[in-house]
Structure formats: C-alpha cells, structure tokens
Scaffold this motif. Sequence first.
Motif, PDB file in Angstrom:
ATOM      1  N   LEU A   4       0.834  -1.196   0.000  1.00  0.00           N
ATOM      2  CA  LEU A   4       0.000   0.000   0.000  1.00  0.00           C
ATOM      3  C   LEU A   4       0.868   1.246   0.000  1.00  0.00           C
ATOM      4  O   LEU A   4       1.803   1.357   0.805  1.00  0.00           O
ATOM      5  CB  LEU A   4      -0.898   0.011   1.243  1.00  0.00           C
ATOM      6  CG  LEU A   4      -1.787  -1.219   1.446  1.00  0.00           C
ATOM      7  CD1 LEU A   4      -2.469  -1.161   2.806  1.00  0.00           C
ATOM      8  CD2 LEU A   4      -2.807  -1.335   0.345  1.00  0.00           C
ATOM      9  N   GLU A   6       0.396   5.466   0.024  1.00  0.00           N
ATOM     10  CA  GLU A   6      -0.501   6.618   0.116  1.00  0.00           C
ATOM     11  C   GLU A   6       0.080   7.829  -0.602  1.00  0.00           C
ATOM     12  O   GLU A   6       1.310   7.963  -0.732  1.00  0.00           O
ATOM     13  CB  GLU A   6      -0.741   7.004   1.579  1.00  0.00           C
ATOM     14  CG  GLU A   6      -1.304   5.910   2.448  1.00  0.00           C
ATOM     15  CD  GLU A   6      -0.238   5.167   3.227  1.00  0.00           C
ATOM     16  OE1 GLU A   6      -0.559   4.603   4.291  1.00  0.00           O
ATOM     17  OE2 GLU A   6       0.924   5.161   2.777  1.00  0.00           O
ATOM     18  N   CYS A  22      -4.709   5.823  -2.123  1.00  0.00           N
ATOM     19  CA  CYS A  22      -3.883   4.692  -1.700  1.00  0.00           C
ATOM     20  C   CYS A  22      -3.852   3.699  -2.854  1.00  0.00           C
ATOM     21  O   CYS A  22      -4.899   3.205  -3.276  1.00  0.00           O
ATOM     22  CB  CYS A  22      -4.461   4.053  -0.449  1.00  0.00           C
ATOM     23  SG  CYS A  22      -3.626   2.541   0.077  1.00  0.00           S
ATOM     24  N   MET A  34     -10.676  -2.242   2.777  1.00  0.00           N
ATOM     25  CA  MET A  34      -9.670  -1.183   2.806  1.00  0.00           C
ATOM     26  C   MET A  34     -10.102  -0.094   3.771  1.00  0.00           C
ATOM     27  O   MET A  34     -11.294   0.212   3.880  1.00  0.00           O
ATOM     28  CB  MET A  34      -9.480  -0.597   1.407  1.00  0.00           C
ATOM     29  CG  MET A  34      -9.071  -1.627   0.361  1.00  0.00           C
ATOM     30  SD  MET A  34      -7.498  -2.400   0.740  1.00  0.00           S
ATOM     31  CE  MET A  34      -6.411  -0.988   0.649  1.00  0.00           C
ATOM     32  N   TRP A  36      -8.860   3.643   6.180  1.00  0.00           N
ATOM     33  CA  TRP A  36      -7.957   4.744   6.529  1.00  0.00           C
ATOM     34  C   TRP A  36      -7.960   4.919   8.040  1.00  0.00           C
ATOM     35  O   TRP A  36      -9.018   4.866   8.684  1.00  0.00           O
ATOM     36  CB  TRP A  36      -8.391   6.045   5.860  1.00  0.00           C
ATOM     37  CG  TRP A  36      -8.152   6.089   4.390  1.00  0.00           C
ATOM     38  CD1 TRP A  36      -9.031   5.762   3.407  1.00  0.00           C
ATOM     39  CD2 TRP A  36      -6.960   6.490   3.729  1.00  0.00           C
ATOM     40  NE1 TRP A  36      -8.457   5.923   2.173  1.00  0.00           N
ATOM     41  CE2 TRP A  36      -7.175   6.381   2.348  1.00  0.00           C
ATOM     42  CE3 TRP A  36      -5.708   6.935   4.172  1.00  0.00           C
ATOM     43  CZ2 TRP A  36      -6.203   6.710   1.401  1.00  0.00           C
ATOM     44  CZ3 TRP A  36      -4.745   7.265   3.232  1.00  0.00           C
ATOM     45  CH2 TRP A  36      -4.994   7.144   1.854  1.00  0.00           C
ATOM     46  N   ILE A  69     -15.119   7.759   1.779  1.00  0.00           N
ATOM     47  CA  ILE A  69     -14.166   6.748   1.320  1.00  0.00           C
ATOM     48  C   ILE A  69     -14.755   6.029   0.113  1.00  0.00           C
ATOM     49  O   ILE A  69     -15.963   5.810   0.034  1.00  0.00           O
ATOM     50  CB  ILE A  69     -13.831   5.746   2.443  1.00  0.00           C
ATOM     51  CG1 ILE A  69     -12.666   4.840   2.021  1.00  0.00           C
ATOM     52  CG2 ILE A  69     -15.049   4.933   2.859  1.00  0.00           C
ATOM     53  CD1 ILE A  69     -12.135   3.964   3.158  1.00  0.00           C
ATOM     54  N   ARG A  71     -13.541   3.122  -3.311  1.00  0.00           N
ATOM     55  CA  ARG A  71     -12.505   2.268  -3.891  1.00  0.00           C
ATOM     56  C   ARG A  71     -12.817   2.023  -5.358  1.00  0.00           C
ATOM     57  O   ARG A  71     -13.981   1.974  -5.756  1.00  0.00           O
ATOM     58  CB  ARG A  71     -12.366   0.953  -3.129  1.00  0.00           C
ATOM     59  CG  ARG A  71     -13.539   0.013  -3.221  1.00  0.00           C
ATOM     60  CD  ARG A  71     -13.390  -1.146  -2.248  1.00  0.00           C
ATOM     61  NE  ARG A  71     -12.322  -2.065  -2.602  1.00  0.00           N
ATOM     62  CZ  ARG A  71     -11.839  -3.004  -1.783  1.00  0.00           C
ATOM     63  NH1 ARG A  71     -12.322  -3.111  -0.557  1.00  0.00           N
ATOM     64  NH2 ARG A  71     -10.881  -3.807  -2.182  1.00  0.00           N
ATOM     65  N   CYS A  95      -3.185   4.148   5.173  1.00  0.00           N
ATOM     66  CA  CYS A  95      -4.048   3.211   4.463  1.00  0.00           C
ATOM     67  C   CYS A  95      -3.795   1.818   5.013  1.00  0.00           C
ATOM     68  O   CYS A  95      -2.641   1.467   5.323  1.00  0.00           O
ATOM     69  CB  CYS A  95      -3.715   3.275   2.970  1.00  0.00           C
ATOM     70  SG  CYS A  95      -4.677   2.189   1.920  1.00  0.00           S
TER      71      CYS A  95
END
Length: 121
Positions: A4, A6, A22, A34, A36, A69, A71, A95
């Motif tokens: 990972l 960031e 990330c 996933m 934070w 958030i 993804r 992350c």
Amino acid sequence: QVQLVESGGGLVQAGDSLRLSCAASGRTYMTYTMAWFRQAPGKEREFVAAVLWSGSTYYGDSVKGRYTISRDNAKNTVSLQMNSLKPEDTAVYFCAAGNIVRLRAGTGDYWGQGTQVTVSS
C-alpha cells in the motif's frame, strides 16, 4: 501479500478539502476491506473509514458527514475525500487492508507508510 502506498497529503487551511489516495498492489487486493486510519502527535491511532469490496462503507464518528471513502477495484485504489477540514484533523493518515472486524478494532493485515495532513487555523 498487499503493498500500500498513500499519496495526496499536504498543508491546507481550515475549511478546505483534500483527497488522499492509496495504491494497492497484490493479487488478493479485492478480497480485503480497505481502510484509513490517522494518528496525531501524542495520540492513539484512530479509525477513520473503511470500505468493503462491495462498496459498503463505515466511518468514525469524528469524520461522519465530512469524509467519503471509495474504492476503484479496477484500478486497485482507495480514496479518501476530506471536506470541511479542521485543525484537529491534522495527523498522519495511513491506508490499511484487512478484515472489517479487526480493522474497526484497530488491527490491519497490511499498512502503508502514511501521508501527513496538516490543517492550519
């Protein structure tokens, strides 16, 4: 194994917005939730937000309504859109990847190196 990295941190003023990203690598990325986290100087690490592979999201109380958030499974990325930033949001943001139960308890299977976010008043 998941790696990972960031990006997107920086110095902003109170009320501004910032977007963290990330980038994840590894064949099993999509199987992980996933998340934070953030850690301010002298404070414990704090859960910020998590997103399941399905897109379902969870947020810490201090950021609800201000952070989002998301993804992109096709691009192996997870993002954190931070709006209405406050000086108390200043922290190193990390992350993480793992199981949602363990993540919400503060434990991740994989971690990034972190990116600094500083909000001036």
